[in-house]
Design an enzyme around this catalytic site. Structure first.
Site, mmCIF file in Angstrom:
data_model
loop_
_atom_site.group_PDB
_atom_site.id
_atom_site.type_symbol
_atom_site.label_atom_id
_atom_site.label_comp_id
_atom_site.label_asym_id
_atom_site.label_seq_id
_atom_site.Cartn_x
_atom_site.Cartn_y
_atom_site.Cartn_z
ATOM 1 N N PHE A 79 27.688 29.961 30.751
ATOM 2 C CA PHE A 79 28.891 29.222 31.177
ATOM 3 C C PHE A 79 30.133 29.589 30.382
ATOM 4 C CE2 PHE A 79 27.886 26.607 27.482
ATOM 5 C CZ PHE A 79 29.140 26.267 27.021
ATOM 6 N N LYS A 103 23.718 36.031 39.250
ATOM 7 C CA LYS A 103 23.391 34.600 39.196
ATOM 8 C C LYS A 103 24.296 33.981 38.135
ATOM 9 C CE LYS A 103 21.493 31.510 37.470
ATOM 10 N NZ LYS A 103 22.250 30.331 36.972
ATOM 11 N N GLU A 106 25.407 27.776 36.641
ATOM 12 C CA GLU A 106 25.604 26.687 37.605
ATOM 13 C C GLU A 106 26.681 25.716 37.111
ATOM 14 O OE1 GLU A 106 23.268 27.178 35.530
ATOM 15 O OE2 GLU A 106 22.093 25.403 35.011
ATOM 16 N N SER A 156 21.402 31.732 26.076
ATOM 17 C CA SER A 156 20.762 31.249 24.849
ATOM 18 C C SER A 156 19.498 32.050 24.518
ATOM 19 C CB SER A 156 20.390 29.775 25.026
ATOM 20 O OG SER A 156 19.433 29.659 26.060
ATOM 21 N N CYS A 211 29.982 32.971 21.721
ATOM 22 C CA CYS A 211 28.811 33.536 21.030
ATOM 23 C C CYS A 211 29.245 34.228 19.753
ATOM 24 C CB CYS A 211 28.064 34.499 21.931
ATOM 25 S SG CYS A 211 28.992 35.987 22.260
ATOM 26 N N GLU A 311 22.274 26.538 16.716
ATOM 27 C CA GLU A 311 23.593 26.947 17.194
ATOM 28 C C GLU A 311 24.268 25.686 17.750
ATOM 29 O OE1 GLU A 311 23.482 29.667 20.545
ATOM 30 O OE2 GLU A 311 25.471 30.429 20.071
HETATM 31 P P1 NAD Z 1 21.788 29.153 28.865
HETATM 32 O O1 NAD Z 1 20.719 29.994 28.262
HETATM 33 O O2 NAD Z 1 21.565 27.695 28.969
HETATM 34 O O3 NAD Z 1 22.079 29.657 30.368
HETATM 35 C C1 NAD Z 1 22.191 31.034 30.682
HETATM 36 C C2 NAD Z 1 21.694 31.277 32.105
HETATM 37 O O4 NAD Z 1 20.306 30.926 32.173
HETATM 38 C C3 NAD Z 1 22.417 30.413 33.145
HETATM 39 O O5 NAD Z 1 22.712 31.226 34.266
HETATM 40 C C4 NAD Z 1 21.433 29.308 33.461
HETATM 41 O O6 NAD Z 1 21.502 28.902 34.794
HETATM 42 C C5 NAD Z 1 20.087 29.949 33.186
HETATM 43 N N1 NAD Z 1 19.085 28.966 32.684
HETATM 44 C C6 NAD Z 1 19.339 27.843 31.953
HETATM 45 N N2 NAD Z 1 18.178 27.225 31.640
HETATM 46 C C7 NAD Z 1 17.182 27.962 32.166
HETATM 47 C C8 NAD Z 1 15.755 27.844 32.163
HETATM 48 N N3 NAD Z 1 15.144 26.840 31.552
HETATM 49 N N4 NAD Z 1 15.033 28.806 32.792
HETATM 50 C C9 NAD Z 1 15.640 29.840 33.409
HETATM 51 N N5 NAD Z 1 17.003 29.989 33.447
HETATM 52 C C10 NAD Z 1 17.767 29.073 32.836
HETATM 53 O O7 NAD Z 1 23.140 29.494 28.073
HETATM 54 P P2 NAD Z 1 24.562 28.774 28.205
HETATM 55 O O8 NAD Z 1 24.493 27.434 27.580
HETATM 56 O O9 NAD Z 1 25.085 28.904 29.575
HETATM 57 O O10 NAD Z 1 25.463 29.746 27.283
HETATM 58 C C11 NAD Z 1 25.575 29.592 25.897
HETATM 59 C C12 NAD Z 1 24.636 30.517 25.143
HETATM 60 O O11 NAD Z 1 24.912 31.886 25.493
HETATM 61 C C13 NAD Z 1 24.823 30.460 23.643
HETATM 62 O O12 NAD Z 1 23.560 30.517 23.036
HETATM 63 C C14 NAD Z 1 25.631 31.716 23.316
HETATM 64 O O13 NAD Z 1 25.499 32.188 22.005
HETATM 65 C C15 NAD Z 1 25.060 32.669 24.310
HETATM 66 N N6 NAD Z 1 25.942 33.803 24.547
HETATM 67 C C16 NAD Z 1 25.623 35.003 24.015
HETATM 68 C C17 NAD Z 1 26.457 36.107 24.188
HETATM 69 C C18 NAD Z 1 26.106 37.431 23.585
HETATM 70 O O14 NAD Z 1 26.708 38.419 23.950
HETATM 71 N N7 NAD Z 1 25.164 37.498 22.674
HETATM 72 C C19 NAD Z 1 27.643 35.959 24.921
HETATM 73 C C20 NAD Z 1 27.941 34.693 25.459
HETATM 74 C C21 NAD Z 1 27.089 33.628 25.276
#
Ligand code: NAD
Length: 400
Positions: A79, A103, A106, A156, A211, A311
């Site tokens: 997000f 994808k 959401e 994440s 991130c 985090e």
């Molecule tokens: P998230 O892991 O909750 O969601 C990422 C994606 O996974 C979304 O599209 C979501 O719909 C999907 N998802 C969520 N829960 C799921 C599940 N249980 N099973 C399968 N798919 C699922 O991450 P977020 O909260 O949207 O974003 C923040 C995180 O992203 C932080 O940890 C941040 O550090 C990381 N991030 C990393 C980078 C990088 O380059 N390393 C860049 C941006 C963000």
């Protein structure tokens, strides 16, 4: 054409992004702009796609390698950068000859949808770029589908590890860029004014939902005396709606994110950290029900505390005090994550020692958020990355 359309629609894209995600308008423009740079890179990758040829490896035999597209590739995005991260993926995948299934998160898919529309307007043929919405079920279906050959994931560590394991087992090529706990080492010889300003921007900008946010300041020796000044400066940041001019810290993305950050602050207190600046429940004129947390600073943080281990993804800075640079390096290298880090110092020798000994993906010297331009790739150590090849740069051409 896509570059031109993104430029022409920059203001609209930023406004959509701010309305849905909450970050300030200048941050939203930055989000789109960083993605636009990858579109530019994708438009000029011709010479990164060249193959290899060796003449006469045996009598009358030449051997050559072709780079070929994989077929259908997919991207799963978080997000926090709903414009930049989708743009890390589909332009490079399509430029290398693949079709793409995206994808988006959401939580804020609207600006991503607008970018997909612009791609179609620019001439991407029907069926080449596809968007599918949803959460866990949809992500699992992408991991399992036999026609999908490669997956790029950003999000994440927990979800990324699941995606990596599940999709790898299904025989796919997978790259996962994941969570972070980014440390800044502050040496006592650093330029105080510049360092404190850099810390404020990197810790509290985008309400800490980056991130690459600096969420731990490791103060070495006498730099510990700077805590009161850090606190005073942090109080001057303006907390308000993302569309209000002059806002430094906007709201968190959701009520759930707000209660998560507030409960981590509670746990920091319960674990015995010293709350130097309490940003909970700030009064924000005109936004009584906003998901706001103002800049928050803990000192006396140790490696066992939840505020250090997890985090936080909010505007919360943990301050750890150590005696030497080597102690600071050891602390950072022992952290389960290794996304970004920086040192603030005027000593060339200290900077060199740090960059040689540190095991973290992106490394800055007097640069708080060392994000590479798209000619380079992005990486991460330990829990911050799975897969061999990173997004954009040369590496993603090999990946796709
Ligand atoms: P998230 O892991 O909750 O969601 C990422 C994606 O996974 C979304 O599209 C979501 O719909 C999907 N998802 C969520 N829960 C799921 C599940 N249980 N099973 C399968 N798919 C699922 O991450 P977020 O909260 O949207 O974003 C923040 C995180 O992203 C932080 O940890 C941040 O550090 C990381 N991030 C990393 C980078 C990088 O380059 N390393 C860049 C941006 C963000």
């Amino acid at each position: 054409k896509l570059q031109q359309l993104i430029r022409e629609n920059m203001k609209e894209l930023a406004a959509l992004l701010t309305a849905e995600q909450g970050k300030t308008l200048p941050d939203a423009e930055g989000d789109v702009f960083r993605g636009l740079e990858v579109v530019e890179h994708a438009a000029s990758i011709g010479n990164l796609q060249l193959g290899e040829l060796a003449n006469n490896v045996a009598n009358g035999v030449d051997t050559y390698t072709l780079n070929q597209p994989l077929g259908v590739c997919a991207g799963i995005t978080p997000f926090n950068f709903p414009a930049m991260i989708p743009l890390w993926m589909f332009p490079m995948a399509i430029a290398t000859g693949n079709t793409f299934i995206l994808k988006p998160s959401e939580q804020d898919p609207i600006v991503t949808m607008r970018l997909a529309e612009l791609a179609l307007e620019a001439g991407v043929p029907p069926g080449v770029l596809n968007v599918i919405h949803g959460g866990e079920d949809v992500v699992n279906a992408i991991c399992d589908h036999p026609d999908i050959k490669a997956i790029s994931f950003v999000g994440s560590t927990k979800v990324g590890t699941h995606v990596y394991n599940r999709a790898s087992l299904a025989g796919k090529r997978v790259q996962c860029m994941m969570g972070a706990k980014n440390h800044a080492i502050v040496m006592p010889d650093a330029n105080k004014e510049q360092t404190l300003n850099a810390l404020l921007g990197a810790a509290f900008g985008a309400a800490g939902q980056r991130c690459m946010a600096l969420s731990v300041a490791v103060l070495v020796g006498d730099a510990q005396k700077w805590i009161p000044e850090l606190v005073e400066k942090s109080k001057t940041l303006k907390v308000s709606g993302g569309t209000e001019p002059g806002t430094d810290v906007g709201p968190l993305v959701s009520c759930a994110a707000l209660s998560r950050v507030e409960s981590l602050i509670e746990r920091g207190l319960a674990d015995g950290a010293k709350l130097e600046l309490d940003g909970r429940k700030p009064q924000v004129a005109g936004y009584d029900k906003g998901n706001f947390v103002a800049p928050t600073i803990f000192s006396g943080v140790s490696a066992q505390m939840s505020i250090y281990r997890e985090e936080i993804f909010g505007p919360v800075l943990c301050v750890v005090s150590v005696k030497t640079l080597d102690e600071a390096i050891e602390l950072i290298n022992a952290n389960p994550n290794g996304n970004g880090t920086a040192i603030f110092t005027r000593s060339g020798a200290a900077a060199r020692h740090f960059k040689e000994e540190i095991d973290v993906g992106q490394v800055g010297v007097n640069v708080p958020i060392p994000v590479p331009v798209p000619l380079f790739s992005f990486t991460g150590s330990r829990g911050s990355k799975l897969g061999d090849l990173g997004p954009y740069g040369k590496q993603v051409v090999q990946f796709y």
